[in-house]
Design an enzyme around this catalytic site. Structure first.
Site, PDB file in Angstrom:
ATOM      1  N   ARG A  57       8.940   2.753  -3.310  1.00  0.00           N
ATOM      2  CA  ARG A  57       8.757   1.309  -3.503  1.00  0.00           C
ATOM      3  C   ARG A  57      10.105   0.619  -3.649  1.00  0.00           C
ATOM      4  O   ARG A  57      10.322  -0.488  -3.139  1.00  0.00           O
ATOM      5  CB  ARG A  57       7.883   1.032  -4.723  1.00  0.00           C
ATOM      6  N   GLY A 117       0.213   8.762 -11.325  1.00  0.00           N
ATOM      7  CA  GLY A 117      -0.221   9.317 -10.041  1.00  0.00           C
ATOM      8  C   GLY A 117       0.219  10.763  -9.853  1.00  0.00           C
ATOM      9  O   GLY A 117       0.053  11.605 -10.741  1.00  0.00           O
ATOM     10  N   ASP A 136       0.880  -1.163   0.000  1.00  0.00           N
ATOM     11  CA  ASP A 136       0.000   0.000   0.000  1.00  0.00           C
ATOM     12  C   ASP A 136       0.917   1.212   0.000  1.00  0.00           C
ATOM     13  O   ASP A 136       1.940   1.232   0.694  1.00  0.00           O
ATOM     14  CB  ASP A 136      -0.926   0.025   1.219  1.00  0.00           C
ATOM     15  N   LYS A 188      13.896   6.496 -11.522  1.00  0.00           N
ATOM     16  CA  LYS A 188      12.859   6.516 -10.496  1.00  0.00           C
ATOM     17  C   LYS A 188      13.010   5.309  -9.572  1.00  0.00           C
ATOM     18  O   LYS A 188      12.881   5.427  -8.343  1.00  0.00           O
ATOM     19  CB  LYS A 188      11.476   6.513 -11.147  1.00  0.00           C
TER      20      LYS A 188
END
Length: 203
Positions: free
Chosen positions: A182, A154, A70, A176
């Site tokens: 993440r 996003g 999440d 990235k």
């Protein structure tokens, strides 16, 4: 153990995990590989709660090792919002542009120094005979006043990285991955994989 299921329909996320588990000879599955659809309602109030809820629910149904994540954006001037509601900030249709527009509108008049924010990601690992564990990562930045860049998804176009002097959406996927929230969480998971796979739990 020869399979692990990633609780996602996102092919991009699946590739990250495939690279992680390949050295161990473990096949990576996603929700798209299942015959029946599994939909877990995210009722948690934190990233940790939602990640654990997804991982444990799916693991119990399938009797497999499951990894769920999440993640979202926390803006300090908005008391941490949108947080766990990042994907549906402007509505249940989960529209990226609408979410960005809402965030920018709520930050109108806020000085640059006060537009601090971070992307956060929590990975949860659950399964039969495995003690549920979580790994978190974050990426600090500032919220721009307008969109910059066309890569990513996003909130990437309005998330500015001072050390890179560009927005997240102006980075290549490889760049990235090196600094993302993440990626940081995945690195922590990677460190614990031998222990997790060998003993069934992480110390």
């Amino acid at each position: 153990m020869n399979e692990v299921l990633i609780a996602t329909n996102n092919a991009g996320k699946a590739k990250d995990f495939e690279a992680l588990f390949k050295p161990f000879g473990i096949r990576v599955l996603t929700l798209k590989d299942l015959e029946e659809e599994i939909d877990v309602e995210e009722t948690g109030t934190t990233f940790e709660e939602n990640a654990i809820l997804k991982a444990e629910t799916v693991a119990k149904q399938l009797d497999k090792l499951v990894i769920a994540d999440d993640s979202g954006l926390e803006i300090d001037a908005l008391s941490g919002a949108p947080g766990v509601y990042s994907a549906r900030y402007a509505g249940l249709e989960k529209n990226d542009d609408a979410n960005i527009d809402k965030a920018l509108k709520e930050l109108q008049g806020v000085a640059e120094a006060d537009r601090t924010a971070r992307f956060r990601c929590v990975l949860a690992v659950a399964g039969p005979g495995v003690e549920t564990v979580t790994f978190s990562g974050s990426c600090e930045g500032l919220i721009l006043e307008e969109r910059r860049g066309t890569n990513g998804f996003g909130y990437d176009p309005i998330f500015y990285l001072p050390e890179k002097r560009c927005s997240m959406a102006e980075l290549s996927p490889e760049e990235k991955g090196e600094i993302s929230h993440r990626g940081a969480a995945l690195d922590k998971l990677k460190e614990h994989l031998p222990v997790l796979l060998g003993k069934g739990r992480v110390e």
